[in-house]
Motif scaffolding. Structure first.
Motif, short mmCIF file in Angstrom:
data_model
loop_
_atom_site.label_atom_id
_atom_site.label_comp_id
_atom_site.label_asym_id
_atom_site.label_seq_id
_atom_site.Cartn_x
_atom_site.Cartn_y
_atom_site.Cartn_z
N GLN A 1 0.82 -1.20 0.00
CA GLN A 1 0.00 0.00 0.00
C GLN A 1 0.86 1.26 0.00
O GLN A 1 0.54 2.25 -0.66
CB GLN A 1 -0.94 0.01 1.20
N ARG A 2 1.95 1.22 0.74
CA ARG A 2 2.83 2.39 0.75
C ARG A 2 3.41 2.64 -0.64
O ARG A 2 3.45 3.77 -1.12
CB ARG A 2 3.95 2.20 1.78
N LEU A 3 3.89 1.58 -1.28
CA LEU A 3 4.43 1.73 -2.63
C LEU A 3 3.36 2.23 -3.59
O LEU A 3 3.61 3.08 -4.45
CB LEU A 3 4.99 0.39 -3.11
N LEU A 4 2.16 1.70 -3.45
CA LEU A 4 1.06 2.11 -4.32
C LEU A 4 0.73 3.59 -4.12
O LEU A 4 0.55 4.33 -5.09
CB LEU A 4 -0.17 1.24 -4.01
N ILE A 5 0.67 4.01 -2.87
CA ILE A 5 0.37 5.42 -2.58
C ILE A 5 1.49 6.32 -3.09
O ILE A 5 1.23 7.40 -3.65
CB ILE A 5 0.16 5.62 -1.07
N GLN A 6 2.72 5.90 -2.92
CA GLN A 6 3.84 6.69 -3.44
C GLN A 6 3.74 6.85 -4.95
O GLN A 6 3.96 7.94 -5.49
CB GLN A 6 5.17 6.03 -3.07
N SER A 7 3.38 5.78 -5.63
CA SER A 7 3.27 5.87 -7.09
C SER A 7 2.13 6.82 -7.50
O SER A 7 2.25 7.55 -8.47
CB SER A 7 3.03 4.48 -7.69
N LEU A 8 1.04 6.83 -6.72
CA LEU A 8 -0.07 7.72 -7.03
C LEU A 8 0.28 9.17 -6.76
O LEU A 8 -0.19 10.08 -7.47
CB LEU A 8 -1.29 7.32 -6.19
N LEU A 9 1.09 9.41 -5.74
CA LEU A 9 1.50 10.78 -5.44
C LEU A 9 2.49 11.32 -6.46
O LEU A 9 2.44 12.49 -6.84
CB LEU A 9 2.12 10.84 -4.03
N LEU A 10 3.40 10.46 -6.90
CA LEU A 10 4.45 10.91 -7.81
C LEU A 10 4.02 10.87 -9.27
O LEU A 10 4.58 11.58 -10.11
CB LEU A 10 5.70 10.05 -7.61
N PHE A 11 3.05 10.05 -9.59
CA PHE A 11 2.49 9.99 -10.94
C PHE A 11 0.98 10.00 -10.79
O PHE A 11 0.31 8.98 -10.86
CB PHE A 11 2.96 8.73 -11.67
N PRO A 12 0.40 11.19 -10.51
CA PRO A 12 -1.01 11.30 -10.12
C PRO A 12 -1.97 10.74 -11.17
O PRO A 12 -1.73 10.85 -12.37
CB PRO A 12 -1.21 12.82 -9.98
N PRO A 13 -3.04 10.11 -10.70
CA PRO A 13 -4.05 9.58 -11.63
C PRO A 13 -4.78 10.72 -12.32
O PRO A 13 -5.03 11.77 -11.73
CB PRO A 13 -4.99 8.79 -10.71
N GLU A 14 -5.13 10.51 -13.59
CA GLU A 14 -5.84 11.53 -14.36
C GLU A 14 -7.34 11.37 -14.29
O GLU A 14 -8.09 12.32 -14.55
CB GLU A 14 -5.38 11.48 -15.81
N ASP A 15 -7.81 10.17 -13.94
CA ASP A 15 -9.25 9.95 -13.80
C ASP A 15 -9.48 8.75 -12.89
O ASP A 15 -8.54 8.08 -12.45
CB ASP A 15 -9.92 9.73 -15.16
N ARG A 16 -10.75 8.48 -12.60
CA ARG A 16 -11.11 7.41 -11.67
C ARG A 16 -10.88 6.01 -12.25
O ARG A 16 -10.95 5.03 -11.51
CB ARG A 16 -12.57 7.56 -11.26
N ALA A 17 -10.62 5.92 -13.54
CA ALA A 17 -10.43 4.61 -14.16
C ALA A 17 -9.02 4.06 -13.95
O ALA A 17 -8.75 2.92 -14.33
CB ALA A 17 -10.73 4.71 -15.66
N ASP A 18 -8.14 4.83 -13.35
CA ASP A 18 -6.77 4.37 -13.10
C ASP A 18 -6.81 3.09 -12.26
O ASP A 18 -7.41 3.05 -11.19
CB ASP A 18 -6.00 5.47 -12.37
N LYS A 19 -6.17 2.04 -12.75
CA LYS A 19 -6.20 0.74 -12.06
C LYS A 19 -5.56 0.80 -10.69
O LYS A 19 -5.91 0.02 -9.80
CB LYS A 19 -5.52 -0.32 -12.92
N ARG A 20 -4.64 1.71 -10.49
CA ARG A 20 -4.01 1.84 -9.18
C ARG A 20 -5.03 2.31 -8.14
O ARG A 20 -4.99 1.90 -6.97
CB ARG A 20 -2.84 2.82 -9.24
N LEU A 21 -5.95 3.18 -8.55
CA LEU A 21 -7.00 3.63 -7.64
C LEU A 21 -7.92 2.48 -7.26
O LEU A 21 -8.34 2.36 -6.11
CB LEU A 21 -7.81 4.75 -8.28
N GLN A 22 -8.22 1.63 -8.22
CA GLN A 22 -9.06 0.47 -7.95
C GLN A 22 -8.38 -0.47 -6.94
O GLN A 22 -9.02 -1.01 -6.05
CB GLN A 22 -9.37 -0.26 -9.25
N GLN A 23 -7.06 -0.62 -7.09
CA GLN A 23 -6.35 -1.48 -6.16
C GLN A 23 -6.25 -0.84 -4.79
O GLN A 23 -6.38 -1.51 -3.76
CB GLN A 23 -4.94 -1.79 -6.67
N LEU A 24 -6.04 0.50 -4.75
CA LEU A 24 -6.01 1.20 -3.47
C LEU A 24 -7.33 1.04 -2.74
O LEU A 24 -7.36 0.77 -1.54
CB LEU A 24 -5.69 2.68 -3.68
#
Length: 314
Positions: free
Chosen positions: A36-59
């Protein structure tokens, strides 16, 4: 209201560790917190552009699983969830090992990561913006994970406590998302605001316009008012230079903290006479603190908003 579960779902992820978790073909592997920490770091450093981002679904899925473990036995109780209060800085990679693991996790170069970290610093020079509201998609995914877990646990009503509030904009923004999520999951939800800084005292009336409950974190107020950290060991003599005859950290400070609370409550009542008022911390649980809270009109006392606890009604 009994506040029984003020939980930080990101507990354990605010500090760097030796990471053993990786993303393998879109599936989680290794330690859940580290993933989860790695996932959150990736979202902060490469922000999602919309709700369809698969990383958001996993978070959202990961958060749902975390909350299920924490609240599965709380369906018969009035649940209050204190949202995470870690600033962006707490989640940014800083150690070489972190950059190495995150670059593998995101399949990117170490240099690119360092440039992105610097870009986040440039965008938020003081990094005072809480991670959960720095990106609305991240915040929404986290909330949906929470409400999904609550729904599965049969929870029909709950409270959300916004921590360490310092701006009305934060409250307005988070209130919109929390209200919408509660509606989507058919859960009755009220909003609590934690006042923990002397600064927040002076716009408490504006905060009260957006809340059902105000919680005064008296311990934090005391530490910040007198410039003391939780782990600092300071004797009484150090406060003589500031005109104090005794340390305010052994007993409820009815002069300094009491005055702040009096000002805040007066302004809050003028704005919202029916709002519920609570106070938390060890200082208000002393006899002097209990008596003061009762006289000033604080409805409930909370032993420790960081742990499972029941409010002691005054």
């Amino acid at each position: 209201m009994n506040y029984i579960a003020a939980i930080d779902a990101f507990h354990g992820m605010h500090t760097s560790n030796q990471f053993t978790a990786f993303m393998l073909d879109g599936k989680q592997a290794g330690n859940d917190l580290n993933c989860q920490r790695l996932l959150i770091q990736s979202l902060l450093l490469f922000p999602p552009e919309d709700r369809a981002d698969k990383r958001l679904q996993q978070l959202q899925h990961n958060q749902m699983c975390s909350w299920l473990n924490k609240i599965q036995n709380a369906s018969q109780k009035q649940l209050c969830v204190r949202l995470p209060d870690g600033p962006i800085e707490a989640f940014l990679p800083s150690m070489p090992a972190e950059f190495e693991q995150l670059s593998r996790f995101m399949s990117c170069s170490d240099q690119w990561l360092r440039e992105q970290v610097q870009a986040v610093w440039n965008a938020n020079p003081d990094l005072s913006c809480y991670m959960i509201i720095s990106n609305e998609f991240i915040f929404e995914a986290m909330l949906r994970g929470l409400f999904s877990a609550a729904q599965q646990c049969g929870i029909e009503s709950m409270s959300i406590l916004l921590p360490l509030v310092s701006r009305c904009r934060e409250v307005q923004q988070q209130n919109i998302f929390a209200s919408q999520c509660a509606l989507d999951y058919n859960i009755i939800c009220d909003l609590g605001i934690e006042i923990a800084t002397p600064r927040a005292i002076y716009f408490a009336a504006e905060l009260a316009a957006h809340a059902d409950v105000i919680v005064f974190n008296v311990d934090e107020l005391c530490w910040l008012l007198y410039g003391k950290t939780k782990n600092t060991q300071t004797g009484n003599h150090s406060y003589h230079a500031f005109g104090l005859h005794e340390t305010p950290f052994n007993e409820f400070d009815d002069i300094g903290i009491g005055t702040l609370l009096g000002v805040a409550i007066q302004r809050i009542r003028a704005q919202n006479p029916d709002i519920r008022l609570c106070a938390s911390g060890k200082y208000v649980l002393t006899e002097k603190g209990k008596q003061f809270c009762q006289e000033i009109g604080i409805h409930s006392l909370i032993a420790d908003i960081q742990q499972f606890s029941s409010a002691e009604h005054t």
